[in-house]
Scaffold this active site. Structure first.
Site, mmCIF file in Angstrom:
data_model
loop_
_atom_site.group_PDB
_atom_site.id
_atom_site.type_symbol
_atom_site.label_atom_id
_atom_site.label_comp_id
_atom_site.label_asym_id
_atom_site.label_seq_id
_atom_site.Cartn_x
_atom_site.Cartn_y
_atom_site.Cartn_z
ATOM 1 N N GLN A 103 3.238 9.850 1.176
ATOM 2 C CA GLN A 103 4.621 9.241 1.337
ATOM 3 C C GLN A 103 5.530 9.551 0.325
ATOM 4 O OE1 GLN A 103 2.746 5.115 2.338
ATOM 5 N NE2 GLN A 103 4.642 5.062 3.613
ATOM 6 N N GLY B 294 0.918 -1.150 -0.086
ATOM 7 C CA GLY B 294 0.221 -0.010 -0.020
ATOM 8 C C GLY B 294 0.780 1.341 0.037
ATOM 9 N N CYS C 190 6.230 -0.116 7.664
ATOM 10 C CA CYS C 190 5.687 1.383 6.706
ATOM 11 C C CYS C 190 7.042 1.549 5.980
ATOM 12 C CB CYS C 190 5.428 2.227 7.785
ATOM 13 S SG CYS C 190 4.856 3.806 6.830
ATOM 14 N N LEU C 191 6.888 1.819 4.743
ATOM 15 C CA LEU C 191 7.912 2.147 3.851
ATOM 16 C C LEU C 191 8.450 3.410 4.297
ATOM 17 C CD1 LEU C 191 6.108 1.425 0.211
ATOM 18 C CD2 LEU C 191 8.087 -0.166 1.562
ATOM 19 N N HIS D 133 -4.217 1.535 8.315
ATOM 20 C CA HIS D 133 -2.955 1.953 8.012
ATOM 21 C C HIS D 133 -2.724 3.077 7.298
ATOM 22 C CE1 HIS D 133 1.810 1.346 7.951
ATOM 23 N NE2 HIS D 133 1.631 1.996 6.927
ATOM 24 N N GLU D 134 -3.362 3.146 5.832
ATOM 25 C CA GLU D 134 -3.062 3.893 4.845
ATOM 26 C C GLU D 134 -4.077 5.311 5.119
ATOM 27 O OE1 GLU D 134 -0.853 3.466 2.915
ATOM 28 O OE2 GLU D 134 -0.465 1.530 2.901
ATOM 29 N N HIS E 208 -2.246 7.336 7.346
ATOM 30 C CA HIS E 208 -1.410 8.260 6.961
ATOM 31 C C HIS E 208 -2.074 9.556 6.426
ATOM 32 C CE1 HIS E 208 2.656 6.188 6.435
ATOM 33 N NE2 HIS E 208 1.886 4.952 5.816
HETATM 34 O O1 GNR Z 1 4.105 -2.555 2.475
HETATM 35 C C1 GNR Z 1 3.585 -2.467 3.418
HETATM 36 N N1 GNR Z 1 3.209 -3.520 4.243
HETATM 37 C C2 GNR Z 1 2.299 -3.523 5.414
HETATM 38 C C3 GNR Z 1 2.444 -4.431 6.228
HETATM 39 C C4 GNR Z 1 1.421 -4.392 7.405
HETATM 40 C C5 GNR Z 1 0.793 -3.534 7.712
HETATM 41 C C6 GNR Z 1 0.758 -2.396 6.765
HETATM 42 C C7 GNR Z 1 1.302 -2.521 5.667
HETATM 43 S S1 GNR Z 1 1.665 -0.898 4.517
HETATM 44 C C8 GNR Z 1 3.204 -0.861 3.895
HETATM 45 C C9 GNR Z 1 3.226 -0.106 3.041
HETATM 46 C C10 GNR Z 1 3.159 1.453 3.685
HETATM 47 O O2 GNR Z 1 4.093 1.831 4.285
HETATM 48 N N2 GNR Z 1 2.151 1.943 3.433
HETATM 49 O O3 GNR Z 1 1.801 3.250 3.966
HETATM 50 NI NI NI Z 2 2.908 3.326 5.876
#
Ligand code: GNR
Ligand code: NI
Length: 174
Positions: free
Chosen positions: A51, A46, A98-99, A140-141, A144
């Protein structure tokens, strides 16, 4: 398409509240394209526009799993102005990453099921029930888009520790 740079902690832009998208323009389509290229390259499942330093309420996602032959057919998904409209009382724990916080993983507890409303690239509004990884990832997204990071759910000790680590790394890189 273009690969964009993913911003990482302690970049303050990650704390911005992203703006709603009023109209799905060619710029928005181009941004979504660039987000997919950047997300697949990372690789991640995601990505929120912030980001790549774009404070608009746009998310890309691909949760495709390999088939028995080991091939993964892409399942790209776009969420514009997504909103959680209902959450289960039941919680589930998932190890998140998270990236924008590279190579750091911790368990986070969130509602196990959510109902999400969003607009697609054709401007059509959808409602979907999400569970499992989909539920975790969309929460999670959307976080952000509101300037919230998964480390905000950890104990103060763990959170302060990871934030300090990234602040030090940024100082060394100056
Ligand atoms: O690549 C991603 N893997 C992930 C694994 C578990 C819970 C959430 C994520 S999202 C993350 C990519 C990212 O930072 N998205 O904002
Ligand atoms: Ni993230």
């Amino acid at each position: 398409m273009a690969l964009r740079e993913i911003i990482i902690l302690p970049d303050k832009q990650l704390r911005l509240v992203s703006k709603p998208i009023e109209k799905v323009t060619s710029e928005i389509r181009k941004l979504a394209d660039d987000m997919f290229e950047t997300m697949y390259d990372a690789p991640g499942i995601g990505l929120a526009a912030i980001q790549i330093a774009q404070p608009v309420r746009l998310i890309t996602m691909d949760l495709a799993k390999p088939n028995p032959d080991g091939e993964t057919k892409p399942e790209p998904r776009v969420f514009i102005n997504p909103a959680i409209i209902a959450s289960s009382d039941e919680l589930s724990v998932y190890e998140e990453g998270c990236l924008s916080i590279p190579e750091y993983y911790e368990e986070v507890e969130r509602p196990a099921k959510v109902r999400v409303r969003f607009t697609d690239l054709d401007g059509k509004v959808h409602e979907e029930d999400a569970e499992g990884l989909y539920a975790t990832c969309i929460q999670h997204e959307i976080d952000h888009l509101n300037g919230v990071l998964f480390v905000d759910y950890l104990s103060k000790l763990k959170r302060d520790r990871v934030i300090k680590k990234f602040e030090k790394a940024a100082k060394r890189a100056e």
